[in-house]
Scaffold this motif. Structure first.
Motif, short mmCIF file in Angstrom:
data_model
loop_
_atom_site.label_atom_id
_atom_site.label_comp_id
_atom_site.label_asym_id
_atom_site.label_seq_id
_atom_site.Cartn_x
_atom_site.Cartn_y
_atom_site.Cartn_z
N VAL A 81 0.94 -1.01 0.25
CA VAL A 81 0.00 -0.06 0.09
C VAL A 81 0.92 1.27 0.02
O VAL A 81 1.99 1.45 0.60
CB VAL A 81 -1.13 0.15 1.26
N LEU A 90 -3.48 0.50 -3.53
CA LEU A 90 -3.44 -0.94 -3.30
C LEU A 90 -2.97 -1.99 -4.30
O LEU A 90 -3.47 -1.96 -5.17
CB LEU A 90 -4.68 -1.56 -2.29
N TRP A 140 2.74 -8.47 9.97
CA TRP A 140 1.93 -7.14 9.55
C TRP A 140 2.83 -5.81 9.62
O TRP A 140 4.23 -5.89 10.10
CB TRP A 140 0.99 -6.92 10.75
N LEU A 155 -1.53 -3.63 7.42
CA LEU A 155 -1.37 -4.38 6.28
C LEU A 155 -0.82 -5.80 6.46
O LEU A 155 0.27 -5.89 7.45
CB LEU A 155 -0.62 -3.81 5.19
N LEU A 163 -5.71 -5.75 4.27
CA LEU A 163 -5.80 -4.40 4.63
C LEU A 163 -6.93 -3.63 5.47
O LEU A 163 -7.78 -4.03 4.98
CB LEU A 163 -5.67 -3.59 3.39
N ASP A 201 -8.39 -0.39 7.28
CA ASP A 201 -8.28 0.88 6.86
C ASP A 201 -8.98 1.63 7.87
O ASP A 201 -10.37 1.40 7.79
CB ASP A 201 -8.64 0.96 5.36
#
Ligand SMILES: [Zn+2]
Ligand SMILES: [Zn+2]
Length: 706
Positions: A428, A449, A506, A528, A533, A535
């Motif tokens: 990302v 992404l 991660w 991530l 992902l 957000d």
């Protein structure tokens, strides 16, 4: 299913800001005082030592044969000598259909598409630009054949071109540009061409050709003086007349001037190129940052400038100048390999076009040879161990991508998160940085992404400077994967990186911006993993404002995931201005008080990107279609729309990727009373909690069962 007893608390690999930058120290702009040493010729394109090494290499015979073949063709059919200076190359096209013209004679040209004939002055001059280009490269091809064979006839072929240019150069107009302006009104103009840029680019092979051949028996001392004074030195004067400061045009002027300075043995000129404003050291200090990214923020310009810089450095090295030791040069060459997706393509931020690392392969090989630093060989091999071994000449294992976890590009204001290995790693980019001047977009806190081997969430780049959508779409906030407030563009502004950190399996980071809209704070947190992902987008603003979070994907379509009886959305127009008119086919879900679907899928062939939205009271989701990388390319879009009630909203979105039922129905995200998020994805249970602003607090805690 949660295995509470199996949850392992993971130690946080907290990376403090400043510790995650690239490892090159900021350098002083003050150049080292080193004098050029003009050794025996040749010294511009190569040196006697380099030639000896080439002659003893296995590939020499093949190289020599190819060069001689080209040169023989040039002697058999010598390139015509143009009857004056050239004009802009893009004028050599049919105005009716854009087709490149073809020459009937030097004075008559026709369009291969519509057959129209052109005899006007501008077209004839544009054709002469092609003729001059041909001379520039022919001179060096012939000179190379002379160097490899010692046969004077090739040197005579080079000499014919250089004497012609020396005979004619001073008869060309003093200075003019492609718009027809003259003298001081034509700062970008030139004499032999209508751009100093072309003149600089063209003089490099000519200076090399002169240096390679000027000691051949065909040259007299008077002829050498004629070429040096009446062509090379006059061209240098053209290139020095206007200075383009940190711009990439100036980088090429510098490269042309270095080649001339070396060919002439002019120490003053070489020193001037290195130390003047806009010169080599000044540009290395001001045209890029410690992150190695060229200031214009697009890989096309980076590549263009880098080509000139390597010319300067190579000419300088052959004069004993340690230009290749500049601490930012490594960063400049390596940064594209860090700022790319796992497949070697680049996110298309600001005024970029889609591009890949392949355009930097030569510079990676150059750097590997110059420094023996294996990262450059790895960047060239990109996971191909056979290619890596061929390059470095011993058994080796390719490692790709070069980056893990987080990489911050602080000067460009771009954070990269990466998780996983090889070309299937997830990646990302979060754009928090300065606007980017005339090439910038209103895209603060926008993301792109890459996952499952392809880019999903895109930034459309520039499309084209010549279409209305350049202003009405690509620059707008609504064209980006970020938040708009009240459907308006953000201001041209900068955000700031809050933190980055990574743990086993991660990686995470967050940024904020309080100046995209008046009295609005935008803060985005990302976690991530190789599988998802998470957000978390916080917006704080006065009540009654409308917040849109937009998500644009490269996909065939987007659809709600609601079993066998999906709801029908209501026709809707997402917005009236600032890019929204390009969002068409809108269907609104969550109108009339019903909650919108929380699960969506972007579908591209057999691949899917699934989105799970944690519901927010009063939320609507609008499915619509925007524009992809080309006009007419449809990019499905989701808009999460919330009208603020109490001055703040947290929009939590989870994205997962994979093939069909590997992930379908599996991903879940929910918030607990303590504000933490429980994520279920790819067969694992995760718990994520962001610290809320307390200075010095650990910014995120992440745990999962394993
Ligand atoms: Zn035509
Ligand atoms: Zn953009």
């Amino acid at each position: 299913m949660a295995h509470r007893e199996g949850i392992a608390r993971l130690a946080l690999g907290l990376t403090l800001l400043g510790g995650c930058h690239l490892g090159w120290a900021a350098e002083s702009a003050r150049p080292p005082v080193v004098e050029p040493v003009f050794g025996p010729r040749p010294r511009v394109a190569t040196t006697p030592a380099e030639l000896a090494s080439l002659r003893s290499s296995q590939s020499f015979e093949a190289v020599q044969a190819a060069v001689v073949r080209q040169a023989d063709a040039l002697l058999a059919a010598p390139p015509p000598l143009p009857d004056g200076p050239g004009n802009w190359i893009f004028y050599y096209a049919c105005p009716a259909d854009g087709a490149r013209l073809r020459a009937v004679t030097a004075a008559k040209h026709e369009c291969p598409a519509c057959g129209k004939a052109y005899t006007d002055r501008r077209t004839v001059e544009a054709y002469r630009c092609l003729q001059h280009n041909t001379l520039d490269s022919a001179a060096l091809q012939l000179a190379s054949a002379y160097t490899y064979t010692g046969e004077e006839r090739y040197a005579a072929g080079t000499q014919r071109i250089l004497l012609f240019l020396a005979d004619t150069y001073d008869s060309y107009p003093g200075r003019r540009d492609r718009w027809g302006r003259h003298g001081i009104l034509a700062p970008l103009g030139g004499r032999r061409y209508v751009q100093s840029l072309d003149e600089a680019y063209g003089v490099i092979p000519l200076a090399k050709a002169y240096d390679l051949t000027c000691e051949a028996a065909v040259w007299t001392a008077d002829q050498r003086r004629h070429v040096e004074e009446d062509f090379l030195r006059l061209t240098a004067r053209t290139l020095l007349r206007f200075n383009q400061d940190i711009n990439n045009h100036q980088t090429w002027y510098n490269a042309g001037l270095m080649a001339i300075g070396s060919a002439l043995g002019d120490a003053d000129l070489v020193r001037q190129v290195l130390t003047m404003r806009g010169g080599y050291y000044d540009q290395m200090a001001r045209s890029l940052g410690d992150d190695g990214l060229w200031y214009e923020g697009t890989m096309a310009y980076q590549r263009y400038a880098l080509g000139a810089i390597l010319e300067i450095v190579d000419v300088g090295r052959r004069l004993g100048l340690p230009l290749h030791e500049h601490p930012r040069l490594k960063a400049l060459i390596l940064s594209p390999a860090l700022a790319c997706y796992p497949d070697g393509s680049f996110p298309v931020i600001n005024d970029s076009d889609p591009a890949t690392l392949a355009g930097f392969d030569e510079s990676f090989e150059w750097a590997w040879k110059a420094w023996g630093d294996e990262r450059f060989a790895q960047a060239r091999a990109r996971g191909d161990s056979a290619r890596l071994e061929a390059l470095i000449g011993r058994p080796a294992t390719a490692t790709w991508p070069l980056t893990r976890g987080t990489v911050d590009f602080p000067d460009l204001g771009l954070l990269k998160l990466e998780a996983g290995q090889g070309s299937q790693a997830a990646c990302v980019f979060l754009d928090y940085g300065p606007h980017g001047g005339g090439h910038g977009h209103f895209d603060k806190l926008g993301i792109t992404l890459f996952a499952g081997g392809r880019e999903w969430l895109l930034d459309p780049g520039r499309l084209s400077y010549s279409v209305p959508e350049y202003k009405t779409w690509v620059k707008t906030t609504a064209a980006h994967n970020t938040v708009t407030v009240n459907g308006r563009d953000q201001a041209a502004t900068a955000g700031r990186l809050l933190w980055t950190t990574a743990g086993e399996g991660w990686t995470a980071g967050a940024a904020e911006c309080d100046s995209a809209y008046p009295e609005v704070l935008l803060r985005r947190h990302l976690v991530l993993t190789p599988d998802f992902l998470l957000d978390v987008f916080d917006v704080r603003a006065e009540p009654a404002r409308t917040v849109d979070l937009l998500v644009h994907a490269q996909a065939d379509r987007v659809e709600p995931q609601l079993g066998t009886d999906p709801p029908e959305g209501e026709d809707c127009v997402p917005g009236e201005r600032d890019g929204y008119p390009h969002l068409t086919g809108g269907k609104a879900f969550g109108t009339r008080g019903a909650a919108p679907p929380s699960r969506w899928a972007f579908v591209a062939g057999a691949s899917r990107l699934e989105a799970v939205f944690v519901p927010v009271a009063g939320e609507q989701v609008i499915a619509c279609v925007g524009i992809g990388y080309r006009l007419g390319e449809r990019a499905p879009c989701l808009i999460r729309r919330v009208r603020l009630r109490d001055g703040a909203v947290r929009l939590i979105s989870l994205y997962t990727w994979g093939m069909g039922d590997v992930v379908t129905g599996a991903a879940q995200v929910a918030t607990a009373a303590d504000g933490s998020m429980a994520v279920s994805a790819a067969g694992r249970q995760w718990r994520v909690r962001f610290a809320d602003g307390a200075a010095g607090a650990v910014p995120v805690s992440v745990s999962y069962d394993r």
